[in-house]
Design an enzyme around this catalytic site. Structure first.
Site, PDB file in Angstrom:
ATOM      1  N   HIS A 231       0.830  -1.207   0.000  1.00  6.99           N
ATOM      2  CA  HIS A 231       0.000   0.000   0.000  1.00  6.99           C
ATOM      3  C   HIS A 231       0.866   1.260   0.000  1.00  6.99           C
ATOM      4  O   HIS A 231       0.358   2.362   0.162  1.00  6.99           O
ATOM      5  CB  HIS A 231      -0.909   0.043   1.233  1.00  6.99           C
ATOM      6  CG  HIS A 231      -1.734  -1.167   1.417  1.00  6.99           C
ATOM      7  ND1 HIS A 231      -1.403  -2.172   2.317  1.00  6.99           N
ATOM      8  CD2 HIS A 231      -2.875  -1.579   0.812  1.00  6.99           C
ATOM      9  CE1 HIS A 231      -2.311  -3.118   2.261  1.00  6.99           C
ATOM     10  NE2 HIS A 231      -3.216  -2.788   1.358  1.00  6.99           N
TER      11      HIS A 231
ATOM     12  N   ILE B 179     -11.300  11.077   3.993  1.00  7.47           N
ATOM     13  CA  ILE B 179     -12.111  10.421   2.974  1.00  7.47           C
ATOM     14  C   ILE B 179     -12.838   9.224   3.573  1.00  7.47           C
ATOM     15  O   ILE B 179     -14.024   9.015   3.336  1.00  7.47           O
ATOM     16  CB  ILE B 179     -11.221   9.968   1.795  1.00  7.47           C
ATOM     17  CG1 ILE B 179     -10.618  11.185   1.099  1.00  7.47           C
ATOM     18  CG2 ILE B 179     -12.007   9.121   0.811  1.00  7.47           C
ATOM     19  CD1 ILE B 179      -9.600  10.843   0.039  1.00  7.47           C
TER      20      ILE B 179
ATOM     21  N   THR C 106      -9.077   0.822   9.440  1.00 11.89           N
ATOM     22  CA  THR C 106      -9.105   0.811  10.900  1.00 11.89           C
ATOM     23  C   THR C 106     -10.228   1.677  11.461  1.00 11.89           C
ATOM     24  O   THR C 106     -10.945   1.266  12.370  1.00 11.89           O
ATOM     25  CB  THR C 106      -7.759   1.306  11.443  1.00 11.89           C
ATOM     26  OG1 THR C 106      -6.709   0.523  10.878  1.00 11.89           O
ATOM     27  CG2 THR C 106      -7.716   1.184  12.960  1.00 11.89           C
TER      28      THR C 106
END
Length: 581
Positions: A217, A401, A442
């Site tokens: 990522h 976001i 998370t």
């Protein structure tokens, strides 16, 4: 970059629909992911894999006979929610229990852990296992903190083969653990990946450099180095992986080794073959016996230019499981396994959720809760950009976001539940599942825990007073620390949630109304959020860049404080309305 897409927000959904349509003989879609479209052995363990979308063939491409029974998939690079995981697990359950296995990322650990508890509560035996093969992400002494990367395939394959031969859930879990212990991966990136419609890549690598040890990522690696030739790169990766051998492998000579050369998106197969050409003689010089080689794309990262090298140190059983037949859309080996389609009854899957009816008092309270959800949604949407800016200082910048996606989905789900006659507890639980589904990661898992705990405690019968709400917040705080493993001082949302909970309980015990108690505790929450600026993160994606965050508050702590203020502003001091004002 990504060239073929419509609305960026629809990319993941349309991708799954297209994948299922193309491979309908092997997989079918269920809420939250895909499962086998073929019959599995009755009474056998179901192996459910999963994580964020954007890593194909992980995770959906690995569903089929001899490999995974189902894959739970979240949004792009975001973990699936507990609700999505449970949906996939229920559909794939064969009666022998379920193993949930995934890469060791905070959001996945939270969501899969929550799903495990839900499934157990429903009477489905369940275990979880987080994969930790990336040697660059933490030292050997802290290997439990390592990420799961291309070694995911090894654990998935071994566990699934054990389930296929009829092992019990405990035995399948033991195989997954051993496969993980015997697997090591090291990777790198030459450039970052770009999401559909994004103007900029998720991360960048300086021109002429490579991110050595970088995660899938864009998580930080060991260092940035000048780009090396394939030959020099092979020496660097091979020597590092040979040096960190699993316990029990005293020497390399005579050891049987499986190798995976994994492309992360933009590095072509031809380049991977060149790299393997340079790795093979190094392994021969080390005296290992090369038992199997897999070269291709197994765990990717959109268009990231990068690759990884994985070593699997075989014992006799692990090698047998690794080489066992499998037939999936993206991974095939050995003889073709029979594909017996499911019958129509087995294919039926209802996505409808019945809304329990609340009492008259609870429905009235639910209307007030809806007002609060409206208010906190407006607050987060208005501040999403600022939350992202704070998060980008030491994290990946997606907190704003993610929170925006979560609150908007929660508001829609709560509104639907209210119209269906749900009480306050149901309203919060529906909002919890929707928030976790859409936000992922998370923060999605954490807010799923918070709202679900509040809803469960408040219930659908009575109007909650200050004491009951304080108890609900206290239980939510405990739940977040239990599932997220964060402690006070780790620079997370817990550094606001715990002191807020304590202050709210103290105010309730003084006999204050809910509105007065909430406002009093809200002051503590604001102060606690700002105090996180003096802390260094101890867990999560910000941990490797901890020093950068000093002087900046934790984004999760700030967003929680904002939500507490927004909810408090909806409360009234009317003496006649001391409960659920």
């Amino acid at each position: 970059m990504t060239w073929l897409f419509n609305r960026p927000s629809d990319f993941a959904k349309e991708m799954v629909a297209g994948f299922v349509s193309a491979h309908a003989s092997m997989v079918r879609q269920v809420p939250g992911g895909v499962v086998r479209n073929t019959q599995s052995k009755p009474g056998s363990v179901a192996v459910i894999v999963g994580g964020g979308s954007g890593h194909y063939p992980a995770f959906a491409g690995l569903v089929g006979q001899g490999l995974a029974h189902g894959a739970a998939m979240g949004n792009l690079f975001a973990s699936p929610s507990a609700q999505q995981i449970c949906s996939v697990a229920r559909a794939a359950n064969n009666g022998g229990g379920v193993l949930l296995t995934f890469g060791n990322y905070a959001g996945d650990v939270l969501h899969f852990g929550l799903a495990c508890e839900r499934l157990r509560a429903e009477g489905i035996p369940c275990e979880t296992f987080a994969i930790t093969d990336d040697i660059s992400s933490a030292p050997l002494a802290q290997k439990e903190k390592r990420r799961g990367v291309a070694g995911d395939l090894v654990v998935f394959k071994a566990a699934a083969a054990a389930a296929e031969r009829g092992d019990s859930l405990a035995e399948v879990l033991a195989v997954a653990r051993r496969a993980n212990e015997q697997t090591r991966t090291l990777g790198l990136a030459f450039s970052g990946c770009k999401f559909p419609g994004a103007e900029h890549p998720l991360f960048t690598v300086p021109e002429g450099k490579m991110g050595f040890g970088m995660g899938i990522h864009g998580e930080p690696g060991i260092s940035e180095l000048a780009v090396l030739s394939s030959q020099d790169l092979a020496k660097k990766l091979t020597s590092a992986l040979l040096e960190e051998r699993p316990q029990g492998i005293a020497q390399t000579k005579g050891a049987r080794l499986g190798v995976i050369v994994n492309g992360l998106g933009s590095v072509k197969y031809e380049e991977l073959f060149v790299f393997w050409h340079d790795v093979q003689p190094l392994l021969q010089d080390a005296g290992v016996i090369i038992a199997d080689v897999q070269i291709g794309e197994f765990v990717t990262s959109f268009d990231m230019a990068g690759m990884s090298l994985t070593f699997i140190w075989f014992d006799e059983e692990l090698e047998t499981l690794w080489l066992a037949p499998a037939t999936t859309p993206a991974f095939n080996r050995g003889s073709v396994l029979p594909h017996k389609p499911l019958d129509p009854v087995q294919r039926e899957q209802s996505g409808e959720v019945n809304i329990p009816q609340g009492s008259e008092a609870s429905r009235a309270c639910a209307a007030t809760v809806m007002t609060m959800i409206d208010a906190l949604t407006n607050t987060i949407v208005a501040n999403a950009e600022e939350l992202g800016r704070i998060d980008a200082i030491a994290g990946d910048g997606d907190h704003g976001i993610g929170m925006e996606r979560g609150v908007v989905a929660a508001r829609a789900a709560a509104s639907h539940a209210l119209k269906q006659g749900g009480g306050a507890g149901t309203l919060l639980q529906c909002a919890a599942d929707a928030w976790a589904d859409e936000a992922g990661g998370t923060s999605g898992a954490i807010w799923g825990v918070i709202l679900n705990t509040l809803g469960t405690t408040i219930g659908n019968s009575e109007k909650p007073d200050a004491v009951i709400v304080a108890q609900a917040v206290s239980q939510a705080s405990s739940g977040v620390m239990h599932f997220g493993k964060a402690k006070p001082g780790d620079k997370t949302l817990v550094d606001v949630l715990q002191p807020f909970s304590q202050a709210l309980s103290a105010a309730a015990e003084e006999g204050l109304s809910l509105a007065a108690a909430w406002r009093k505790a809200g002051v503590v929450a604001q102060q606690s959020a700002q105090a996180t600026s003096q802390l260094l993160p101890q867990i999560g994606r910000a941990r490797p860049l901890a020093e950068r965050s000093l002087g900046t508050p934790d984004p999760g702590a700030v967003s929680l404080s904002m939500i507490i203020d927004a909810v408090g502003a909806c409360m009234t001091d009317d003496a006649r309305e001391k409960v659920c004002p």
